[in-house]
Motif scaffolding. Structure first.
Motif, PDB file in Angstrom:
ATOM      1  N   ASP A   1      26.722  22.698 -19.489  1.00  0.00           N
ATOM      2  CA  ASP A   1      26.895  21.651 -18.476  1.00  0.00           C
ATOM      3  C   ASP A   1      26.023  20.428 -18.727  1.00  0.00           C
ATOM      4  N   ILE A   2      24.909  20.614 -19.434  1.00  0.00           N
ATOM      5  CA  ILE A   2      24.007  19.500 -19.734  1.00  0.00           C
ATOM      6  C   ILE A   2      23.453  19.698 -21.139  1.00  0.00           C
TER       7      ILE A   2
ATOM      8  N   TYR B   1      19.533  12.741 -21.343  1.00  0.00           N
ATOM      9  CA  TYR B   1      20.288  13.984 -21.466  1.00  0.00           C
ATOM     10  C   TYR B   1      21.755  13.670 -21.194  1.00  0.00           C
ATOM     11  N   ALA B   2      22.656  14.441 -21.768  1.00  0.00           N
ATOM     12  CA  ALA B   2      24.078  14.117 -21.714  1.00  0.00           C
ATOM     13  C   ALA B   2      24.838  15.059 -20.790  1.00  0.00           C
ATOM     14  N   LEU B   3      25.826  14.482 -20.085  1.00  0.00           N
ATOM     15  CA  LEU B   3      26.700  15.239 -19.184  1.00  0.00           C
ATOM     16  C   LEU B   3      28.129  14.773 -19.398  1.00  0.00           C
ATOM     17  N   ARG B   4      29.076  15.558 -18.884  1.00  0.00           N
ATOM     18  CA  ARG B   4      30.469  15.125 -18.951  1.00  0.00           C
ATOM     19  C   ARG B   4      30.678  13.901 -18.059  1.00  0.00           C
TER      20      ARG B   4
ATOM     21  N   LYS C   1      15.875  20.969 -10.001  1.00  0.00           N
ATOM     22  CA  LYS C   1      15.372  21.691  -8.823  1.00  0.00           C
ATOM     23  C   LYS C   1      15.195  20.739  -7.647  1.00  0.00           C
ATOM     24  N   TRP C   2      14.716  19.514  -7.930  1.00  0.00           N
ATOM     25  CA  TRP C   2      14.614  18.518  -6.855  1.00  0.00           C
ATOM     26  C   TRP C   2      15.986  18.286  -6.215  1.00  0.00           C
ATOM     27  N   ALA C   3      17.033  18.287  -7.027  1.00  0.00           N
ATOM     28  CA  ALA C   3      18.389  18.029  -6.538  1.00  0.00           C
ATOM     29  C   ALA C   3      19.035  19.251  -5.908  1.00  0.00           C
ATOM     30  N   GLY C   4      18.334  20.388  -5.915  1.00  0.00           N
ATOM     31  CA  GLY C   4      18.871  21.582  -5.272  1.00  0.00           C
ATOM     32  C   GLY C   4      19.543  22.566  -6.195  1.00  0.00           C
ATOM     33  N   VAL C   5      19.440  22.339  -7.514  1.00  0.00           N
ATOM     34  CA  VAL C   5      20.022  23.256  -8.498  1.00  0.00           C
ATOM     35  C   VAL C   5      18.901  24.169  -8.992  1.00  0.00           C
ATOM     36  N   THR C   6      19.078  25.471  -8.832  1.00  0.00           N
ATOM     37  CA  THR C   6      17.965  26.382  -9.119  1.00  0.00           C
ATOM     38  C   THR C   6      18.297  27.525 -10.075  1.00  0.00           C
ATOM     39  N   ASP C   7      19.563  27.678 -10.430  1.00  0.00           N
ATOM     40  CA  ASP C   7      19.970  28.792 -11.301  1.00  0.00           C
ATOM     41  C   ASP C   7      20.301  28.236 -12.683  1.00  0.00           C
ATOM     42  N   PHE C   8      19.589  28.718 -13.716  1.00  0.00           N
ATOM     43  CA  PHE C   8      19.752  28.176 -15.061  1.00  0.00           C
ATOM     44  C   PHE C   8      20.105  29.260 -16.062  1.00  0.00           C
TER      45      PHE C   8
ATOM     46  N   GLY D   1      31.908  12.024  -4.180  1.00  0.00           N
ATOM     47  CA  GLY D   1      33.340  12.086  -4.435  1.00  0.00           C
ATOM     48  C   GLY D   1      33.814  13.134  -5.410  1.00  0.00           C
ATOM     49  N   ASP D   2      32.929  13.810  -6.126  1.00  0.00           N
ATOM     50  CA  ASP D   2      33.383  14.897  -6.986  1.00  0.00           C
ATOM     51  C   ASP D   2      32.536  16.130  -6.695  1.00  0.00           C
ATOM     52  N   ALA D   3      32.997  17.273  -7.151  1.00  0.00           N
ATOM     53  CA  ALA D   3      32.390  18.547  -6.746  1.00  0.00           C
ATOM     54  C   ALA D   3      31.342  19.072  -7.719  1.00  0.00           C
ATOM     55  N   SER D   4      30.964  18.287  -8.744  1.00  0.00           N
ATOM     56  CA  SER D   4      30.100  18.845  -9.787  1.00  0.00           C
ATOM     57  C   SER D   4      28.725  19.234  -9.270  1.00  0.00           C
ATOM     58  N   LEU D   5      28.131  18.442  -8.377  1.00  0.00           N
ATOM     59  CA  LEU D   5      26.814  18.796  -7.849  1.00  0.00           C
ATOM     60  C   LEU D   5      26.915  20.023  -6.947  1.00  0.00           C
ATOM     61  N   ALA D   6      27.896  20.051  -6.072  1.00  0.00           N
ATOM     62  CA  ALA D   6      28.068  21.211  -5.184  1.00  0.00           C
ATOM     63  C   ALA D   6      28.286  22.480  -6.003  1.00  0.00           C
ATOM     64  N   ARG D   7      29.066  22.373  -7.065  1.00  0.00           N
ATOM     65  CA  ARG D   7      29.316  23.541  -7.924  1.00  0.00           C
ATOM     66  C   ARG D   7      28.030  23.990  -8.615  1.00  0.00           C
ATOM     67  N   ALA D   8      27.249  23.015  -9.088  1.00  0.00           N
ATOM     68  CA  ALA D   8      25.992  23.356  -9.766  1.00  0.00           C
ATOM     69  C   ALA D   8      25.012  24.016  -8.809  1.00  0.00           C
ATOM     70  N   LYS D   9      24.979  23.546  -7.559  1.00  0.00           N
ATOM     71  CA  LYS D   9      24.075  24.144  -6.567  1.00  0.00           C
ATOM     72  C   LYS D   9      24.521  25.559  -6.201  1.00  0.00           C
ATOM     73  N   ALA D  10      25.823  25.783  -6.174  1.00  0.00           N
ATOM     74  CA  ALA D  10      26.340  27.100  -5.788  1.00  0.00           C
ATOM     75  C   ALA D  10      26.340  28.089  -6.948  1.00  0.00           C
ATOM     76  N   GLU D  11      26.658  27.614  -8.165  1.00  0.00           N
ATOM     77  CA  GLU D  11      26.874  28.518  -9.294  1.00  0.00           C
ATOM     78  C   GLU D  11      25.815  28.406 -10.389  1.00  0.00           C
ATOM     79  N   GLY D  12      24.974  27.384 -10.314  1.00  0.00           N
ATOM     80  CA  GLY D  12      24.005  27.153 -11.375  1.00  0.00           C
ATOM     81  C   GLY D  12      24.599  26.333 -12.506  1.00  0.00           C
ATOM     82  N   VAL D  13      23.784  26.068 -13.518  1.00  0.00           N
ATOM     83  CA  VAL D  13      24.223  25.280 -14.676  1.00  0.00           C
ATOM     84  C   VAL D  13      23.804  25.978 -15.961  1.00  0.00           C
TER      85      VAL D  13
END
Length: 284
Positions: free
Chosen positions: A107-108, A239-242, A80-87, A35-47
């Motif tokens: 972001d984290i 670890y903390a997130l918004r 990385k398991w979740a598909g986020v690869t740019d740090f 329901g929110d775009a945070s994961l999609a954004r992290a996968k596309a833009e990194g964190v």
């Protein structure tokens, strides 16, 4: 005889499987409908991962600008398991990490951080990553006679500003001398500027291994108050997130569970001199 043969066969199969395994995963990420775009954004833009330099947890190589350390490796493996690869990385004093998270500079919070009442008002937390406990450090010979958390009252006690130790000590009425960095804190107890410090046992052991001549010691056989663990922040490292980044938090949390489940978290802990004991909740 048959039981012995079966046991030997099973051991051989397990041995082959373990040696052949390269941290494969049993479950795929399934967060498309959160329901929110945070994961999609992290996968596309990194964190951007935020931490304070604190070996063996986290550090930044000044030459390569590559981050490393136990927490950094765990966080990156789960993401990385979740598909986020740019740090990307931001380094700052521990007390500035939550404000930077809320200001969207990071972001984290990748420094291991614990659930406390005050933090819950501002941020959300991942699932549990690993376990360690608090330890009280005093000068050699314990001249201040500190034997318990209660005996810290009336003494000069150091802690990292904004840490769980800082928050809990103030709650029980201890006058805290707050430090921005580990180096300042350990220098203060080593030179007698404070009577004691309260910090993470693994961090203290790492410092004492690297500084064998430091005139300090850990107070042995101290009972850890339940309140310190269950209410004021010395439970599992997380670890903390918004709060609004729900899909990223859900994916990251399952990622932490998956790297614990496939043995990768265990391998990371062991590479930093820890054991599987650090996967499980005290006092089990």
């Amino acid at each position: 005889m048959l039981k012995t043969m079966l046991a030997a066969l099973l051991a051989a199969v397990v041995s082959v499987s373990a040696s052949a395994q390269e941290f494969q995963f049993e479950a795929p990420p399934l967060f498309d409908n959160c329901g929110d775009a945070s994961l999609a954004r992290a996968k596309a833009e990194g964190v951007t991962l935020g931490f304070s330099p604190s070996p063996p947890y986290s550090s930044l190589d000044p030459a390569t600008k590559k981050a490393g350390g136990l927490d950094v490796e765990l966080v990156e493996a789960a993401l990385k398991w979740a598909g986020v690869t740019d740090f990307k990385y931001e380094v700052m004093p521990f007390g500035q990490l939550i404000p930077a998270l809320l200001a969207k500079r990071i972001d984290i919070v990748t420094a291991n951080i614990h659930v406390t009442p005050d933090r819950l008002k501002a941020v959300s937390f991942s699932g549990p990553a690993w376990w360690y406990g608090p330890a009280i450090v005093v000068a050699k010979g314990n001249p201040a006679g500190i034997t318990s958390f209660g005996s810290l009252k009336g003494k000069k006690v150091g802690a990292i500003a904004g840490s769980a130790a800082d928050e809990y000590l103030r709650k029980i009425g201890v006058a805290v001398t707050a430090f921005q960095t580990d180096a300042e804190e350990f220098a203060a107890i080593s030179t007698g500027r404070v009577d004691a410090i309260l910090d993470d046992d693994v961090k203290i052991i790492e410092f004492m291994k690297a500084n064998g001549s430091a005139p300090i010691e850990i107070v042995a056989n101290v009972t850890i108050p339940d309140e310190l663990i269950f209410k004021y922040g010395y439970g599992y490292a997380r670890y903390a997130l918004r709060k609004e980044d729900c899909s990223l938090r859900a994916a990251f949390t399952q990622g932490l569970a998956e790297v614990r489940g496939n043995g990768q978290a265990s391998a990371i802990l062991k590479s930093y001199g820890l054991t599987n004991r650090n996967l499980f909740f005290f006092p089990l």
